[in-house]
Design a protein around this motif. Structure first.
Motif, PDB file in Angstrom:
ATOM      1  N   ILE A 103       4.130  -1.530   8.485  1.00 52.81           N
ATOM      2  CA  ILE A 103       3.720  -2.796   7.874  1.00 52.81           C
ATOM      3  C   ILE A 103       2.468  -2.584   7.019  1.00 52.81           C
ATOM      4  O   ILE A 103       2.345  -3.127   5.922  1.00 52.81           O
ATOM      5  N   PHE A 104       1.564  -1.720   7.488  1.00 52.92           N
ATOM      6  CA  PHE A 104       0.384  -1.433   6.674  1.00 52.92           C
ATOM      7  C   PHE A 104       0.761  -0.734   5.378  1.00 52.92           C
ATOM      8  O   PHE A 104       0.194  -1.024   4.326  1.00 52.92           O
ATOM      9  N   VAL A 105       1.728   0.174   5.455  1.00 53.85           N
ATOM     10  CA  VAL A 105       2.178   0.848   4.226  1.00 53.85           C
ATOM     11  C   VAL A 105       2.742  -0.189   3.258  1.00 53.85           C
ATOM     12  O   VAL A 105       2.377  -0.220   2.076  1.00 53.85           O
ATOM     13  N   VAL A 106       3.594  -1.081   3.741  1.00 55.90           N
ATOM     14  CA  VAL A 106       4.212  -2.081   2.871  1.00 55.90           C
ATOM     15  C   VAL A 106       3.155  -3.009   2.278  1.00 55.90           C
ATOM     16  O   VAL A 106       3.149  -3.285   1.078  1.00 55.90           O
ATOM     17  N   MET A 107       2.210  -3.463   3.128  1.00 56.94           N
ATOM     18  CA  MET A 107       1.175  -4.386   2.644  1.00 56.94           C
ATOM     19  C   MET A 107       0.278  -3.728   1.610  1.00 56.94           C
ATOM     20  O   MET A 107      -0.013  -4.308   0.567  1.00 56.94           O
ATOM     21  N   THR A 108      -0.147  -2.515   1.917  1.00 57.67           N
ATOM     22  CA  THR A 108      -1.023  -1.813   0.990  1.00 57.67           C
ATOM     23  C   THR A 108      -0.315  -1.619  -0.333  1.00 57.67           C
ATOM     24  O   THR A 108      -0.892  -1.835  -1.407  1.00 57.67           O
ATOM     25  N   PHE A 109       0.931  -1.247  -0.246  1.00 61.59           N
ATOM     26  CA  PHE A 109       1.712  -1.011  -1.455  1.00 61.59           C
ATOM     27  C   PHE A 109       1.871  -2.297  -2.251  1.00 61.59           C
ATOM     28  O   PHE A 109       1.683  -2.334  -3.453  1.00 61.59           O
ATOM     29  N   ALA A 110       2.198  -3.382  -1.574  1.00 59.82           N
ATOM     30  CA  ALA A 110       2.478  -4.639  -2.267  1.00 59.82           C
ATOM     31  C   ALA A 110       1.210  -5.264  -2.840  1.00 59.82           C
ATOM     32  O   ALA A 110       1.226  -5.869  -3.908  1.00 59.82           O
TER      33      ALA A 110
END
Lengths: 100, 363
Positions: free
Chosen positions: B53-60
């Motif tokens: 979820i952190f990867v997705v949030m950081t990316f988005a």
């Protein structure tokens, strides 16, 4: 080098199509009781109380008939053997008689 | 009826009893899966959810200049999230030693599980190809990468569609059914009703799983990373050693997580349908399967750490995200929540100044 990624794309998608209907990862269960081999001797008909069928289309690997003996044992037998077929007929006949 | 000759025939009968082959009792294995798998699956689910979820949030939220590897990593994080979300259902299944969610959820869970498994593995292969192009084919890479980036949505769509196609058998052939040997027990598994060659189909499925889930990404990784390490060794770059270390780590983690499980699957596939397997060895294989499977699942918790958190830029984005989240909460408490948007905008601007054209996630 455009080749590398597009070629690999084609390769992967081709392989994907090849196994379209068959492949898939499986979280199969290996913790159920199954017959792994068959009893090598004939069982007398009078010792039998009932039976269950083990289907190879389910979690167990091989097809088998499990004869329940009146002493509480479960015997794995080969459904292809003649005497097993005869015993099965006898048991299902008796069951029908009992339910009638 | 044939119920009376007990006393007279008993010795004769007990002779039979000693020769009877009973079903292999896996009670021990069930006690093990009841205790071990719910704990292991819950841990993998929690850790995997957090990291991805952190990867997705950081990316988005922060990433503007996206490289192809970033796009792959973003998709892999989504696949991993969907994958670990099916694990609680399996945890309950093993804890209760029964499937209690019904036929539809069984099909969905097995389907999503299979899709994301193959999707994750395909993406691992693509990531190694992208890095190969970026590093080994550096001179030509600018044009190629710009072109693939333009098609990034299309490529990702292709990855997802082929994963769905690859996994379609899971939708078709799985279901919840009452186990023929113990009809009070509901199982969620493959079922090949009315098919005469079901044993062969089962072992074929295992071979294909090993092929797709292991050998294809493995071959891509070995090929691409060998050339990457070779060309890095020739380069005179201060970051060279770190880059090589990261690659060795990625391959090593892949092998440690996937090799044991795939060896067990291969052994099971080879022995599938053989008659006269011993109960002891079958039990050992069951233990081996469940243990190595949990290790293989752990791979999707390690992916965000390996691919994203190791990157310096990703880490700085991550720190920023944490700060922003904290500020948001702080501001909400002091009723200035309207400011957060401009705050994110501000940090985006600063992060843009900090970035160059490279990938923020990679080495």
């Amino acid at each position: 080098m455009t080749g590398c990624s597009s070629k690999s794309m084609v390769l992967v998608s081709l392989l994907g199509l090849l196994v379209l209907l068959l492949c898939g990862t499986s979280e199969a269960q290996s913790n159920q009781d199954c017959c792994l081999s068959y009893t090598k001797v004939r069982l007398p008909r009078w010792a039998l109380k009932g039976y269950t069928e083990q289907l190879s289309s389910e979690v167990c690997d091989i097809p088998a008939i499990i004869f329940h003996t009146s002493s509480g044992l479960n015997a794995c037998v080969n459904p292809k053997e003649g005497w097993v077929k005869k015993h099965l007929l006898f048991l299902s006949h008796r069951l029908r008689k009992m339910s009638a | 009826l044939q119920t009376d000759p007990h006393s007279t025939d008993y010795p004769y009968y007990s002779d039979y009893a000693s020769q009877i082959t009973q079903p292999c009792s896996k009670l021990e294995v069930r006690n093990f899966t009841k205790a071990f798998l719910p704990v292991a699956y819950s841990l993998i689910c929690i850790i995997g959810l957090f990291g991805n979820i952190f990867v997705v949030m950081t990316f988005a939220l922060y990433e503007r200049t996206k490289s192809m590897t970033d796009v792959y990593l973003f998709n892999m994080a989504i696949a991993d999230i969907l994958f670990v979300l099916t694990l609680p259902l399996w945890a309950v299944n093993y804890a209760a030693d029964e499937w209690i969610f019904g036929d539809f959820i069984c099909k969905m869970t097995r389907g999503i599980y299979a899709i994301n498994f193959s999707c994750g593995m395909l993406l691992l292969a693509f990531i190694s190809v992208d890095r190969y192009i970026a590093i080994v084919q550096a001179t030509k890479s600018f044009k190629i990468r710009a072109r693939t980036l333009a098609h990034s949505k299309l490529i990702c769509l292709a990855v997802w569609v082929s994963s769905i196609l690859i996994s379609s058998s899971s939708f078709m052939y799985s279901g919840s059914y009452s186990f023929s040997i113990n009809e009070t027990k509901e199982l969620c598994d493959h079922r090949f009703d009315g098919m005469s060659e079901s044993t062969m189909l089962k072992s074929l499925l295992l071979w294909l799983q090993v092929g797709f889930g292991f050998f294809i990404p493995f071959i891509f990784m070995i090929f691409c990373y060998t050339f990457i390490v070779k060309s890095l060794q020739q380069a005179q770059n201060s970051k060279r050693n770190k880059a090589i270390r990261v690659i060795v780590l990625i391959v090593a983690v892949f092998l440690v997580c996937q090799v044991p499980y795939n060896i067990v699957l291969l052994i099971i596939a080879v022995n599938m349908g053989k008659i006269d397997k011993s109960c002891e060895s079958d039990k050992i294989m069951a233990y081996a399967r469940y243990t190595t499977e949990a290790i293989a699942f752990l791979h999707c918790c390690v992916n965000p750490v390996l691919y994203a958190f190791i990157g310096v830029k990703f880490r700085s984005y991550f720190v920023k995200l944490m700060k922003d989240l904290w500020c948001k909460r702080y501001k909400k408490d002091s009723k200035h929540s309207s400011r957060t948007n401009s705050d994110i905008y501000h940090s985006r601007q600063t992060s843009e100044i900090l970035t160059d054209n490279g990938s923020s996630f990679t080495i």
